[in-house]
Every structure is written in structure tokens, then in C-alpha cells.
Scaffold this motif. Sequence first.
Motif: not given
Length: 112
Positions: A22-37, A40-44, A105-112
Amino acid sequence: MNKYWINSRDYFLVALGALIQAISLRIFFVPANLASGGVSGISQLINHFTGWPIGLMILIGNVPLFALGWRFLGGRRFAMRTAVAIVTYSLLTDLLLKIPLFTYYTNILIND
């Protein structure tokens, strides 16, 4: 006593894995507009076009797969571990957004 320790350890590790996913989905996939497999990907994708919660869509998408898995792959032990994983992952995916420190912290990580 040892049997109960092994079972509780298994459920703890399943829940920990769901938290990491769940953390990886929220930190990496969703902010980067990447669909996982998978589900979860269909849900995104559904979330992107409709705005429906990702965790709820994960739960709804996994219900028929859970039923098929219970029927054809395993018994009660398999079903209980899978149910814990599905419910924990679904809940944590949506509940992580409710933690202000996490979103900050997710916003800081993605914006940097």
C-alpha cells in the motif's frame, strides 16, 4: 503454544506485506501516474477516470478472484490468509491518505 505463535506470525507478515504494498502504491505509482499490474492497476485506472477510491476498487475486484481461489486452490487456511491480505491492503491503501504526516512527506518526496 508454538502453533499459535506460527499462525500469528504468518498473519503479521501478511499484514506487513500489505502495508509495504500500500505504501509503494501511494508513494510511487499513484503520484507518478503509473498503473501497477493486476487488480491494483485496474483500480488505479478506474480511480483516474471516475475518482472512486482505489482501496474500495481493489476490494471489489478481488472478491471474485478470492472466491475462485478458495474454491480451486486451497482450503480454509489459504482463504483466511488471502482474506487478511486483501482486506488489509484495501484498507491501508485508502487509510494512508488520512495520515497528515504521510501525505506531507509524500508530496515532498514527489516534488523533489
